[in-house]
Design a protein around this motif. Structure first.
Motif, PDB file in Angstrom:
ATOM      1  N   THR A 140       6.020  -2.009   1.260  1.00  0.00           N
ATOM      2  CA  THR A 140       7.488  -1.955   0.897  1.00  0.00           C
ATOM      3  C   THR A 140       7.952  -0.502   1.222  1.00  0.00           C
ATOM      4  O   THR A 140       9.336  -0.361   1.827  1.00  0.00           O
ATOM      5  CB  THR A 140       7.893  -2.286  -0.457  1.00  0.00           C
ATOM      6  OG1 THR A 140       7.333  -1.388  -1.391  1.00  0.00           O
ATOM      7  CG2 THR A 140       7.420  -3.942  -0.519  1.00  0.00           C
ATOM      8  N   ASP A 141       7.462   0.440   0.817  1.00  0.00           N
ATOM      9  CA  ASP A 141       7.970   1.782   0.729  1.00  0.00           C
ATOM     10  C   ASP A 141       9.468   1.834  -0.055  1.00  0.00           C
ATOM     11  O   ASP A 141      10.297   2.631  -0.087  1.00  0.00           O
ATOM     12  CB  ASP A 141       8.361   2.539   1.995  1.00  0.00           C
ATOM     13  CG  ASP A 141       8.701   4.095   1.889  1.00  0.00           C
ATOM     14  OD1 ASP A 141       8.334   4.702   0.966  1.00  0.00           O
ATOM     15  OD2 ASP A 141       9.174   4.586   2.932  1.00  0.00           O
ATOM     16  N   GLY A 142       9.367   0.779  -0.890  1.00  0.00           N
ATOM     17  CA  GLY A 142      10.517   0.594  -1.908  1.00  0.00           C
ATOM     18  C   GLY A 142      10.393   1.796  -2.961  1.00  0.00           C
ATOM     19  O   GLY A 142       9.412   2.557  -3.187  1.00  0.00           O
ATOM     20  N   GLY A 149      -1.246  10.806  -2.354  1.00  0.00           N
ATOM     21  CA  GLY A 149       0.174  10.415  -1.295  1.00  0.00           C
ATOM     22  C   GLY A 149       1.056  10.393  -2.299  1.00  0.00           C
ATOM     23  O   GLY A 149       1.114  10.390  -3.376  1.00  0.00           O
ATOM     24  N   GLU A 150       2.294  10.574  -1.828  1.00  0.00           N
ATOM     25  CA  GLU A 150       2.668  10.738  -0.390  1.00  0.00           C
ATOM     26  C   GLU A 150       2.470  12.197  -0.177  1.00  0.00           C
ATOM     27  O   GLU A 150       2.884  13.218  -0.532  1.00  0.00           O
ATOM     28  CB  GLU A 150       4.085  10.172  -0.321  1.00  0.00           C
ATOM     29  CG  GLU A 150       4.401  10.270   1.112  1.00  0.00           C
ATOM     30  CD  GLU A 150       5.778   9.645   1.206  1.00  0.00           C
ATOM     31  OE1 GLU A 150       6.218   8.915   0.350  1.00  0.00           O
ATOM     32  OE2 GLU A 150       6.172   9.393   2.555  1.00  0.00           O
ATOM     33  N   VAL A 151       1.761  12.401   0.894  1.00  0.00           N
ATOM     34  CA  VAL A 151       1.415  13.885   1.673  1.00  0.00           C
ATOM     35  C   VAL A 151       1.819  13.529   3.266  1.00  0.00           C
ATOM     36  O   VAL A 151       2.066  12.338   3.760  1.00  0.00           O
ATOM     37  CB  VAL A 151       0.035  14.334   1.351  1.00  0.00           C
ATOM     38  CG1 VAL A 151      -0.120  14.531   0.013  1.00  0.00           C
ATOM     39  CG2 VAL A 151      -0.984  13.106   2.019  1.00  0.00           C
ATOM     40  N   LEU A 211      -1.786   5.474   7.717  1.00  0.00           N
ATOM     41  CA  LEU A 211      -0.366   6.081   8.157  1.00  0.00           C
ATOM     42  C   LEU A 211       0.635   5.273   7.754  1.00  0.00           C
ATOM     43  O   LEU A 211       0.818   4.108   8.113  1.00  0.00           O
ATOM     44  CB  LEU A 211      -0.569   6.403   9.690  1.00  0.00           C
ATOM     45  CG  LEU A 211      -1.466   7.306  10.255  1.00  0.00           C
ATOM     46  CD1 LEU A 211      -1.887   7.371  11.461  1.00  0.00           C
ATOM     47  CD2 LEU A 211      -0.954   8.747  10.068  1.00  0.00           C
ATOM     48  N   HIS A 212       1.577   5.912   7.131  1.00  0.00           N
ATOM     49  CA  HIS A 212       2.526   4.819   6.415  1.00  0.00           C
ATOM     50  C   HIS A 212       3.867   5.061   7.319  1.00  0.00           C
ATOM     51  O   HIS A 212       4.021   6.055   7.588  1.00  0.00           O
ATOM     52  CB  HIS A 212       2.818   5.224   5.141  1.00  0.00           C
ATOM     53  CG  HIS A 212       4.187   5.722   4.730  1.00  0.00           C
ATOM     54  ND1 HIS A 212       5.311   4.635   4.468  1.00  0.00           N
ATOM     55  CD2 HIS A 212       4.750   6.702   4.386  1.00  0.00           C
ATOM     56  CE1 HIS A 212       6.311   5.449   4.157  1.00  0.00           C
ATOM     57  NE2 HIS A 212       6.264   6.713   4.109  1.00  0.00           N
ATOM     58  N   TRP A 213       4.433   3.863   7.788  1.00  0.00           N
ATOM     59  CA  TRP A 213       5.651   3.662   8.614  1.00  0.00           C
ATOM     60  C   TRP A 213       5.459   4.541   9.696  1.00  0.00           C
ATOM     61  O   TRP A 213       6.334   5.303  10.058  1.00  0.00           O
ATOM     62  CB  TRP A 213       6.945   4.147   7.613  1.00  0.00           C
ATOM     63  CG  TRP A 213       8.207   3.712   8.249  1.00  0.00           C
ATOM     64  CD1 TRP A 213       8.618   3.352   9.516  1.00  0.00           C
ATOM     65  CD2 TRP A 213       9.402   3.541   7.325  1.00  0.00           C
ATOM     66  NE1 TRP A 213       9.898   2.834   9.439  1.00  0.00           N
ATOM     67  CE2 TRP A 213      10.445   2.942   8.276  1.00  0.00           C
ATOM     68  CE3 TRP A 213       9.813   3.568   5.991  1.00  0.00           C
ATOM     69  CZ2 TRP A 213      11.647   2.590   7.833  1.00  0.00           C
ATOM     70  CZ3 TRP A 213      10.987   2.943   5.558  1.00  0.00           C
ATOM     71  CH2 TRP A 213      11.735   2.452   6.576  1.00  0.00           C
ATOM     72  N   PHE A 235       0.726  -1.284  -0.169  1.00  0.00           N
ATOM     73  CA  PHE A 235       0.119  -0.090   0.116  1.00  0.00           C
ATOM     74  C   PHE A 235       0.793   1.242  -0.008  1.00  0.00           C
ATOM     75  O   PHE A 235       0.252   2.217   0.080  1.00  0.00           O
ATOM     76  CB  PHE A 235      -1.249   0.039   1.252  1.00  0.00           C
ATOM     77  CG  PHE A 235      -2.288   0.887   0.727  1.00  0.00           C
ATOM     78  CD1 PHE A 235      -3.175   0.309  -0.164  1.00  0.00           C
ATOM     79  CD2 PHE A 235      -2.518   2.202   1.395  1.00  0.00           C
ATOM     80  CE1 PHE A 235      -4.087   0.967  -0.243  1.00  0.00           C
ATOM     81  CE2 PHE A 235      -3.668   2.848   0.837  1.00  0.00           C
ATOM     82  CZ  PHE A 235      -4.621   2.059   0.220  1.00  0.00           C
ATOM     83  N   HIS A 236       2.173   1.216  -0.199  1.00  0.00           N
ATOM     84  CA  HIS A 236       2.955   2.204  -0.392  1.00  0.00           C
ATOM     85  C   HIS A 236       4.305   2.071  -1.179  1.00  0.00           C
ATOM     86  O   HIS A 236       5.188   1.297  -0.215  1.00  0.00           O
ATOM     87  CB  HIS A 236       3.220   3.036   1.106  1.00  0.00           C
ATOM     88  CG  HIS A 236       3.873   4.428   1.176  1.00  0.00           C
ATOM     89  ND1 HIS A 236       3.269   5.460   1.319  1.00  0.00           N
ATOM     90  CD2 HIS A 236       5.272   4.719   0.743  1.00  0.00           C
ATOM     91  CE1 HIS A 236       3.922   6.470   1.327  1.00  0.00           C
ATOM     92  NE2 HIS A 236       5.090   6.136   0.897  1.00  0.00           N
ATOM     93  N   CYS A 237       4.316   2.210  -2.239  1.00  0.00           N
ATOM     94  CA  CYS A 237       5.446   2.063  -2.951  1.00  0.00           C
ATOM     95  C   CYS A 237       5.898   3.220  -3.945  1.00  0.00           C
ATOM     96  O   CYS A 237       4.868   3.790  -4.561  1.00  0.00           O
ATOM     97  CB  CYS A 237       5.512   0.822  -3.627  1.00  0.00           C
ATOM     98  SG  CYS A 237       7.094   0.202  -4.708  1.00  0.00           S
ATOM     99  N   HIS A 238       7.096   3.271  -3.990  1.00  0.00           N
ATOM    100  CA  HIS A 238       7.348   4.625  -5.122  1.00  0.00           C
ATOM    101  C   HIS A 238       7.745   4.009  -6.104  1.00  0.00           C
ATOM    102  O   HIS A 238       9.084   4.002  -6.547  1.00  0.00           O
ATOM    103  CB  HIS A 238       8.620   5.303  -4.498  1.00  0.00           C
ATOM    104  CG  HIS A 238       8.307   6.177  -3.294  1.00  0.00           C
ATOM    105  ND1 HIS A 238       7.929   7.456  -3.284  1.00  0.00           N
ATOM    106  CD2 HIS A 238       8.131   5.840  -1.826  1.00  0.00           C
ATOM    107  CE1 HIS A 238       7.783   7.927  -2.198  1.00  0.00           C
ATOM    108  NE2 HIS A 238       7.702   6.967  -1.230  1.00  0.00           N
ATOM    109  N   LEU A 239       6.928   3.376  -7.011  1.00  0.00           N
ATOM    110  CA  LEU A 239       7.331   2.659  -8.567  1.00  0.00           C
ATOM    111  C   LEU A 239       8.071   3.521  -9.204  1.00  0.00           C
ATOM    112  O   LEU A 239       9.160   2.910  -9.896  1.00  0.00           O
ATOM    113  CB  LEU A 239       6.119   2.408  -9.042  1.00  0.00           C
ATOM    114  CG  LEU A 239       5.275   0.919  -8.707  1.00  0.00           C
ATOM    115  CD1 LEU A 239       3.935   0.645  -9.507  1.00  0.00           C
ATOM    116  CD2 LEU A 239       6.280  -0.352  -8.751  1.00  0.00           C
TER     117      LEU A 239
HETATM  118 ZN   LIG Z   1       7.403   6.880   1.022  1.00  0.00          ZN
END
Ligand SMILES: [Zn+2]
Length: 256
Positions: free
Chosen positions: A208-210, A96-98, A160-162, A17-21
């Motif tokens: 992943t927040d990859g 996002g990301e905000v 809420l991410h990380w 649910f949060h990846c910087h492709l």
């Molecule tokens: Zn991020």
């Protein structure tokens, strides 16, 4: 059949649910691999200016969704892009990301960050039905309080991410209906592990927040999510399959 296999069979899917492709050397190949492995991936973006191009890049992929962002660490140079962000907002359900970044290095732009983040929340509240993936590094309590003040739970939903916050801040976020996307890197930090223990299981998603997290010395990718689920499951003393099912149930609830 092992846990991993039953959770990964073709009737099911995984969640990143949060990846910087867009930050991988080959964004499309990374996205196609995620798609083939049935990883429902939320591709976050950092600047509205890139939106039209990114939309085109991933539009054909069934398991990829794109979020419209303005990253807090870029606000110092790009605060004016909030107008562009508002213009594109109707093209997506995901934001996002905000958020806010209170760490050294970004702290100097906090007044601008606050103005942008409050505007994002107010506009989302106005338009309704958005799902936001929110950054809160260094100032989790501040971020949660801003969300509580600006985005009523019936006007939009927050993941809420990380997130690394105190027991009372986490409780406040839970009370407000927030979900939490968790990654494997969080397990390396004692403080983050504490936060994980405050989060109810029915609010857990995976990420992943990859490429900002690593796996075996290379950037983590959405296809690594089964491993993320395995590691988090061990922490929560659940079976991998159990956590995979819980995450899918939670995602359904979030999207409903
Ligand atoms: Zn991020």
């Amino acid at each position: 059949m092992t846990d991993q296999k039953s959770a990964g069979d073709s009737a099911t899917y995984w969640v990143d649910f949060h990846c910087h492709l867009d930050l991988y050397p080959d964004p499309v190949a990374t996205a196609v691999a995620a798609n083939d492995k049935r990883v429902r991936t939320l591709a976050v973006t950092t600047t509205p200016r890139a939106w039209p191009h990114e939309r085109e890049m991933f539009a054909h992929l069934e398991f990829i969704r794109l979020a419209l962002g303005l990253h807090p660490e870029l606000v110092a140079e790009r605060a004016s892009e909030i107008a562009l962000w508002e213009r594109y907002l109707d093209q997506t359900r995901y934001v996002g990301e905000v958020g806010l970044d209170g760490r050294r290095g970004a702290r100097g732009s906090l007044p601008q960050q606050r103005a942008v983040f409050q505007r994002v929340l107010d506009v989302c509240a106005e338009r309704g039905g958005k799902i936001l993936t929110v950054h809160s590094a260094g100032i989790p309590a501040d971020v949660v309080q801003t969300i509580v003040r600006h985005l009523p739970p019936d006007r939009g939903r927050v993941v809420l991410h990380w997130f690394v916050g105190s027991k009372s801040t986490t409780a406040q976020a839970v009370e407000h209906g927030c979900f939490f996307s968790l990654n494997a890197a969080m397990l390396q930090s004692e403080t983050a592990r504490k936060t994980l223990s405050y989060i109810p299981r029915d609010r857990i998603l995976t990420e992943t927040d990859g490429p900002f997290t690593k796996r075996d010395g290379r950037p983590a990718m959405p296809v690594d999510i089964p491993d993320t689920v395995g590691q988090l499951a061990a922490f929560f003393e659940m079976k991998s399959n159990e956590l995979a099912i819980q995450v899918r149930t939670n995602l359904k609830l979030l999207l409903s």
